[in-house]
Design a protein around this motif. Structure first.
Motif: not given
Length: 245
Positions: A210-215, A151, A179, A3, A5, A177, A181
């Motif tokens: 961009r976070d690890h979920t792709g958002s 998260a 996060r 993953q 970011f 949100r 890391y």
């Protein structure tokens, strides 16, 4: 693949010369397109097509990885994103598109492009408005597998207690949100991180993220980066990010 970011710390509109075609509205200036504040909108009080143009100049041309447009009223209107080296011949950065909703939108490039001129065109729209146009480079980092990313959603509420002991809440907005890391960087990776955060003016500026979920969303550092020099050739770096509304 693990993953990752991405931090997008600088907008070329901030550093270049920006112009917007057609009618201007002094109450909603073009500077609002790059003030890193999603709550302030640019707007034109007219019905017309628009071209948002930026000239990076001859020195210090930054590479570009992303176009992000904040909240807008562009739904159903054709859009085009292009670059040029001479402000005469233009090449599409991505295929032309038509948004289907008035939500924030993101276009990313598979390979960074470095060009002096960039423009975003919008078909004729009644009173066009948007909160931000962000074009700039991205810095991607792999997240350490252990500990992996963490998260959660942070409440945007303040609780107050009356003299009689009754609790009441004041909600300032939706949850945000959060996060956290940990990355494991060698000398070159640490230099890239330092290069990215140098654009943040001593951590005082928000940035696109961009976070690890792709958002994708606006964020800021929620705590100072923590450096752990526990390895001969690498550094453990702990980073905490919080969404900006």
């Amino acid at each position: 693949m693990g993953q990752s970011f991405t931090i997008y710390p600088v907008n070329i509109l901030e550093r270049g010369t920006v112009s917007v075609s057609g009618t201007t509205d002094a109450a909603y200036p073009a500077t609002r397109l790059h003030d890193r504040t999603a709550a302030f909108f640019w707007q034109a009080t007219a019905t017309e097509a628009k071209t948002f143009h930026v000239d990076q100049g001859t020195a210090g041309i930054l590479p570009v990885d992303i176009l992000a447009v904040g909240l807008n009223n562009f739904s159903g209107k054709a859009m085009q994103w292009q670059f040029s080296d001479d402000d005469a011949g233009w090449t599409d950065a991505v295929a032309d598109w038509t948004p289907t909703e008035n939500a924030a939108l993101v276009k990313t490039l598979s390979t960074s492009l470095s060009h002096r001129y960039w423009r975003l065109t919008l078909a004729s729209t009644a009173n066009p408005r948007c909160s931000e146009i962000f074009i700039g480079p991205g810095y991607t980092f792999d997240i350490q597998r252990a500990p992996g990313p963490s998260a959660n959603n942070v409440s945007n509420v303040q609780w107050n207690r009356s003299v009689g002991g009754i609790e009441r809440s004041t909600r300032f907005g939706r949850t945000r949100r959060s996060r956290s890391y940990t990355v494991f960087l060698d000398e070159s990776g640490l230099a890239r991180f330092d290069e990215a955060v140098a654009f943040l003016d001593e951590f005082s500026k928000p940035f696109f993220f961009r976070d690890h979920t792709g958002s994708y969303y606006w964020a800021r550092l929620d705590a100072d980066p923590y450096y752990d020099f526990d390895h001969k050739t690498h550094v453990h770096l702990t980073l905490n990010f919080l969404e900006m509304l």
